[in-house]
Design a protein around this motif. Structure first.
Motif, mmCIF file in Angstrom:
data_model
loop_
_atom_site.group_PDB
_atom_site.id
_atom_site.type_symbol
_atom_site.label_atom_id
_atom_site.label_comp_id
_atom_site.label_asym_id
_atom_site.label_seq_id
_atom_site.Cartn_x
_atom_site.Cartn_y
_atom_site.Cartn_z
ATOM 1 N N PRO A 53 7.166 3.468 -8.835
ATOM 2 C CA PRO A 53 6.247 3.306 -7.709
ATOM 3 C C PRO A 53 6.841 2.337 -6.687
ATOM 4 C CG PRO A 53 5.314 2.370 -9.739
ATOM 5 C CD PRO A 53 6.635 2.982 -10.075
ATOM 6 N N LEU A 54 6.534 2.605 -5.416
ATOM 7 C CA LEU A 54 7.037 1.745 -4.361
ATOM 8 C C LEU A 54 6.361 0.381 -4.425
ATOM 9 C CD1 LEU A 54 7.005 4.224 -1.334
ATOM 10 C CD2 LEU A 54 8.965 3.534 -2.701
ATOM 11 N N THR A 55 7.134 -0.596 -4.128
ATOM 12 C CA THR A 55 6.563 -1.948 -4.068
ATOM 13 C C THR A 55 5.760 -2.064 -2.782
ATOM 14 O OG1 THR A 55 8.425 -2.894 -2.868
ATOM 15 C CG2 THR A 55 8.570 -2.903 -5.286
ATOM 16 N N ARG B 158 6.135 -4.145 -0.444
ATOM 17 C CA ARG B 158 7.079 -4.353 0.658
ATOM 18 C C ARG B 158 7.685 -3.024 1.110
ATOM 19 N NH1 ARG B 158 11.052 -9.098 0.022
ATOM 20 N NH2 ARG B 158 9.403 -10.159 1.106
ATOM 21 N N GLN B 159 8.051 -2.163 0.162
ATOM 22 C CA GLN B 159 8.626 -0.858 0.485
ATOM 23 C C GLN B 159 7.602 0.031 1.198
ATOM 24 O OE1 GLN B 159 9.829 -0.002 -3.559
ATOM 25 N NE2 GLN B 159 12.013 -0.085 -3.003
ATOM 26 N N LYS B 160 6.341 -0.023 0.724
ATOM 27 C CA LYS B 160 5.287 0.756 1.374
ATOM 28 C C LYS B 160 5.093 0.310 2.818
ATOM 29 C CE LYS B 160 2.605 1.816 -2.765
ATOM 30 N NZ LYS B 160 1.355 1.556 -3.491
ATOM 31 N N LEU B 161 5.093 -0.995 3.033
ATOM 32 C CA LEU B 161 4.937 -1.526 4.389
ATOM 33 C C LEU B 161 6.124 -1.129 5.273
ATOM 34 C CD1 LEU B 161 3.478 -5.092 3.691
ATOM 35 C CD2 LEU B 161 2.300 -3.147 4.735
ATOM 36 N N ALA B 162 7.323 -1.193 4.710
ATOM 37 C CA ALA B 162 8.520 -0.816 5.469
ATOM 38 C C ALA B 162 8.469 0.667 5.840
ATOM 39 C CB ALA B 162 9.782 -1.124 4.669
ATOM 40 N N GLU B 163 8.024 1.498 4.906
ATOM 41 C CA GLU B 163 7.905 2.936 5.165
ATOM 42 C C GLU B 163 6.863 3.201 6.254
ATOM 43 O OE1 GLU B 163 6.206 6.253 2.379
ATOM 44 O OE2 GLU B 163 8.294 5.844 1.783
ATOM 45 N N LYS B 164 5.742 2.507 6.176
ATOM 46 C CA LYS B 164 4.683 2.657 7.179
ATOM 47 C C LYS B 164 5.178 2.190 8.547
ATOM 48 C CE LYS B 164 -0.139 2.410 6.575
ATOM 49 N NZ LYS B 164 -1.292 1.742 6.013
#
Length: 196
Positions: free
Chosen positions: A23-25, A27-33
């Motif tokens: 699962p994305l962390t 931080r990774q989810k925010l970066a993707e968004k």
């Protein structure tokens, strides 16, 4: 240990590797968004830049006011949401204009079967072209692509290609290309009085 049909009773097993995505962390989810937001913003900026360029072209090429240009742009993009008018729609919209198909062929330079807003406006604002002067004025406006106030050899070439297309004549193939080049040479010889 054979069964009917020659199959053995043993089960064949294939080794499957279970690949689980972690699962994305947060931080990774925010970066993707953020990347998605930036891509959307970039598309909107490009769209606005294209609008500004089109409005400026209509003002300089066709002498339209900024307000009229903006209204035309918004109306076109509201009706044709993908930013292009397809040939069938164009011909239906211009069914009373006997030159509609010829104009379409000329301005559909990439043979995509559609016209962009600017191409559409160039056709829509073509005069009746009754007199030779009107025809020359319109051709000059349409083909002075760099707004330099003169038509150079490349632009004369584009005019000749457009005229071939209007006449329904092919512009590809060695013979046609030679004929086009000959026409361009003849035009340049006839109009370039100072040899520049």
């Amino acid at each position: 240990n054979k069964m009917a049909g020659g199959k053995t009773g043993k089960k064949q097993t294939k080794s499957k590797k279970n690949v689980e995505k972690k699962p994305l962390t947060r931080r990774q989810k925010l970066a993707e968004k953020d990347a998605q937001k930036k891509a959307m913003a970039d598309r909107e900026v490009n769209k606005q830049n294209e609008k500004v360029e089109n409005i400026e072209l209509l003002e300089t090429k066709l002498g339209m006011s900024k307000i009229d240009s903006l209204v035309a742009y918004d109306k076109f993009h509201k009706k044709y949401t993908d930013g292009e008018i397809k040939k069938e729609d164009f011909l239906e919209e211009n069914k009373d204009n006997i030159m509609a198909e010829a104009f379409f062929r000329v301005f559909d330079e990439d043979n995509s079967g559609a016209l962009s807003f600017y191409e559409y406006m160039m056709v829509k604002n073509a005069p009746d072209l009754d007199s030779p002067e009107q025809k020359i004025d319109w051709i000059f406006t349409a083909f002075d692509q760099d707004d330099g106030g003169t038509i150079d050899v490349e632009e004369v070439y584009e005019i000749v290609v457009a005229l071939f297309k209007m006449a329904g004549k092919s512009t590809t193939g060695i013979r046609n290309e030679i004929e086009i080049e000959d026409c361009v040479d003849n035009i340049i010889d006839a109009v370039d009085t100072d040899g520049d």
